[in-house]
Design a protein around this motif. Sequence first.
Motif, PDB file in Angstrom:
ATOM      1  N   GLY A  36       0.810  -1.207   0.000  1.00 33.78           N
ATOM      2  CA  GLY A  36       0.000   0.000   0.000  1.00 33.78           C
ATOM      3  C   GLY A  36       0.838   1.247   0.000  1.00 33.78           C
ATOM      4  N   GLY A  37       0.285   2.311  -0.595  1.00 32.59           N
ATOM      5  CA  GLY A  37       0.986   3.579  -0.679  1.00 32.59           C
ATOM      6  C   GLY A  37       0.812   4.427   0.567  1.00 32.59           C
ATOM      7  N   ASP A  38       1.400   5.616   0.526  1.00 31.65           N
ATOM      8  CA  ASP A  38       1.419   6.526   1.674  1.00 31.65           C
ATOM      9  C   ASP A  38       0.384   7.641   1.557  1.00 31.65           C
ATOM     10  OD1 ASP A  38       3.558   5.024   2.492  1.00 31.65           O
ATOM     11  OD2 ASP A  38       5.075   6.506   1.923  1.00 31.65           O
ATOM     12  N   GLU A  39      -0.408   7.634   0.488  1.00 29.78           N
ATOM     13  CA  GLU A  39      -1.351   8.724   0.261  1.00 29.78           C
ATOM     14  C   GLU A  39      -2.708   8.377   0.879  1.00 29.78           C
ATOM     15  OE1 GLU A  39      -1.293   9.165  -3.949  1.00 29.78           O
ATOM     16  OE2 GLU A  39       0.833   9.713  -4.025  1.00 29.78           O
ATOM     17  N   THR A  40      -3.727   9.157   0.534  1.00 29.36           N
ATOM     18  CA  THR A  40      -5.079   8.909   1.027  1.00 29.36           C
ATOM     19  C   THR A  40      -6.006   8.723  -0.166  1.00 29.36           C
ATOM     20  OG1 THR A  40      -4.672  10.292   2.974  1.00 29.36           O
ATOM     21  CG2 THR A  40      -6.964   9.773   2.457  1.00 29.36           C
ATOM     22  N   SER A  41      -6.633   7.559  -0.255  1.00 27.81           N
ATOM     23  CA  SER A  41      -7.591   7.314  -1.331  1.00 27.81           C
ATOM     24  C   SER A  41      -8.999   7.716  -0.924  1.00 27.81           C
ATOM     25  CB  SER A  41      -7.580   5.823  -1.712  1.00 27.81           C
ATOM     26  OG  SER A  41      -6.346   5.436  -2.236  1.00 27.81           O
ATOM     27  N   TYR A  42      -9.347   7.429   0.320  1.00 33.56           N
ATOM     28  CA  TYR A  42     -10.715   7.630   0.781  1.00 33.56           C
ATOM     29  C   TYR A  42     -10.699   8.254   2.172  1.00 33.56           C
ATOM     30  CZ  TYR A  42     -10.741   3.749  -2.542  1.00 33.56           C
ATOM     31  OH  TYR A  42     -10.507   2.943  -3.628  1.00 33.56           O
ATOM     32  N   GLY A  43     -11.751   8.968   2.482  1.00 32.77           N
ATOM     33  CA  GLY A  43     -11.883   9.479   3.840  1.00 32.77           C
ATOM     34  C   GLY A  43     -10.973  10.658   4.126  1.00 32.77           C
ATOM     35  N   ALA A  44     -10.873  10.988   5.415  1.00 34.67           N
ATOM     36  CA  ALA A  44     -10.125  12.162   5.842  1.00 34.67           C
ATOM     37  C   ALA A  44      -8.627  11.968   5.655  1.00 34.67           C
ATOM     38  CB  ALA A  44     -10.435  12.463   7.308  1.00 34.67           C
ATOM     39  N   LYS A  45      -7.951  13.046   5.326  1.00 35.71           N
ATOM     40  CA  LYS A  45      -6.496  13.017   5.232  1.00 35.71           C
ATOM     41  C   LYS A  45      -5.892  13.084   6.628  1.00 35.71           C
ATOM     42  CE  LYS A  45      -6.266  15.112   0.647  1.00 35.71           C
ATOM     43  NZ  LYS A  45      -5.711  16.226  -0.178  1.00 35.71           N
ATOM     44  N   PRO A  46      -4.695  12.576   6.797  1.00 41.26           N
ATOM     45  CA  PRO A  46      -4.032  12.657   8.103  1.00 41.26           C
ATOM     46  C   PRO A  46      -3.634  14.093   8.404  1.00 41.26           C
ATOM     47  CG  PRO A  46      -2.506  11.839   6.467  1.00 41.26           C
ATOM     48  CD  PRO A  46      -3.847  11.930   5.780  1.00 41.26           C
ATOM     49  N   PRO A  47      -3.233  14.373   9.639  1.00 37.74           N
ATOM     50  CA  PRO A  47      -2.735  15.714   9.957  1.00 37.74           C
ATOM     51  C   PRO A  47      -1.615  16.127   8.993  1.00 37.74           C
ATOM     52  CG  PRO A  47      -3.016  14.436  11.955  1.00 37.74           C
ATOM     53  CD  PRO A  47      -3.245  13.492  10.823  1.00 37.74           C
ATOM     54  N   LYS A  48      -1.545  17.413   8.732  1.00 35.26           N
ATOM     55  CA  LYS A  48      -0.603  17.933   7.745  1.00 35.26           C
ATOM     56  C   LYS A  48       0.824  17.483   8.057  1.00 35.26           C
ATOM     57  CE  LYS A  48       0.675  22.201   5.354  1.00 35.26           C
ATOM     58  NZ  LYS A  48       0.460  23.672   5.274  1.00 35.26           N
ATOM     59  N   GLY A  49       1.505  17.015   7.029  1.00 33.77           N
ATOM     60  CA  GLY A  49       2.884  16.589   7.174  1.00 33.77           C
ATOM     61  C   GLY A  49       3.052  15.159   7.640  1.00 33.77           C
ATOM     62  N   GLN A  50       1.943  14.444   7.870  1.00 34.98           N
ATOM     63  CA  GLN A  50       2.014  13.070   8.344  1.00 34.98           C
ATOM     64  C   GLN A  50       1.330  12.123   7.353  1.00 34.98           C
ATOM     65  OE1 GLN A  50       1.305  12.503  12.678  1.00 34.98           O
ATOM     66  NE2 GLN A  50       0.715  14.665  12.697  1.00 34.98           N
TER      67      GLN A  50
END
Length: 418
Positions: free
Chosen positions: A253-267
């Motif tokens: 799996g990658g480090d990005e966000t496909s679905y839902g909320a993004k992680p806190p900025k920079g994480q």
Amino acid sequence: MKILLIHQNFPGQYKHLAPALVKQGHEVVALTCKVKEPQIWQGVRIVPYKIQGQSTPNVHPWLADFETKLVRATSCYRGAKGLKQQGFEPDVICAHHGWGESLFLKDVWPDARLGLYCELYHLTAHPFLNFDPEFPSKSPEADILRIRMKNMNNRLHEEIMDAGLSPTRFQASTFPDHWQNRITVAHDGVDTELVRPNAGASLQIGDLTLTRDDEVITFINRNLEPYRGYHIFMRALPAILKERPNAHVVILGGDETSYGAKPPKGQTWKQIFIDEVRGRIPTPHWNRVHFLGRVPYDRFLAMMQISTAHVYLTYPFVLSWSLLEAMSAGCAILASDTAPVKEVMTEGENGLMVDFFDTEALVERLGTLLDDADLRKRLGETAREFVRGKYDLAGVCLPQHLEWVAGLETLAPRPIMD
């Protein structure tokens, strides 16, 4: 028949359908922003269009999503006008409308039949909203309004859709009742001849070679994030590694966000949950955990073929292709008992199931699976037969899609509504 395909990442869901339509003798054209120059791909004439326009700075956040789709829609409209000027008049248009591109195509070709890939309608009721109490809606009342706005693209397309196609019953069921009599359920399909068990498979990870003789636990997300249960799996990991001293855990799996909320900025979600559990995992145990990121398909397939037990977790959302591929590869699977999974898995028949949030049960049932070779063999064989019978690409799904396209031509085109 003249057929136009619309997909911002062509071929996308039309990877197998488009060449099959060409083989049937149809003239197939794809209009996409993915390429910059016209080209031919497996008999399909690919015509590029350019995205023109950009999002408005400081636009209302609820409108930003639709504005992006509107920019694509107007850009695709201009590309379609160019095709029309060249004399192309499609009988049928098939589009994945999720990015908005197909919104104005009936204004160019009002007599064409429009068939849409109906992936998901966004719902506000539980469990679609606030399924995971750990990540609650910041503003529940406002989110209901926001999600209603998010469906604007769906709603405008419904007015012009002659027929729809959804890959699963769960996905089709998210659409309003007045859509559903126009939606056919037919999955994109799995190449079960390619995705099959292979006793001789191996996976190379640095100096380590893993085979079917090793105890290998596998877990896959497109991107490692809560929507696909990454946080749940990671929290079970310390106990899994302690109880299975010889097991290797392979995570894709990658480090990005496909679905839902993004992680806190920079994480990243990946690192957030590594940091949460790492202190409870001794280094010798941690050395048996292998994050491979995103990998080529043959490497993904090898991982499935050496898997002793595969864990799949998901919110009530679009079912991952990887689950059906794991079943086709004959994997013994432990999955969450959420609605999309229940459509393809039956507890104790072609897999084991566990409450999405219950990490203790996950560890216990995974141990049961790993300790019982006969159970794994039975579940894996039944899972593969299930996929071959209902989701085989060549024998089941592609014929369904071809029949659906043929049926489109027989429909009276829905008129544009003012």
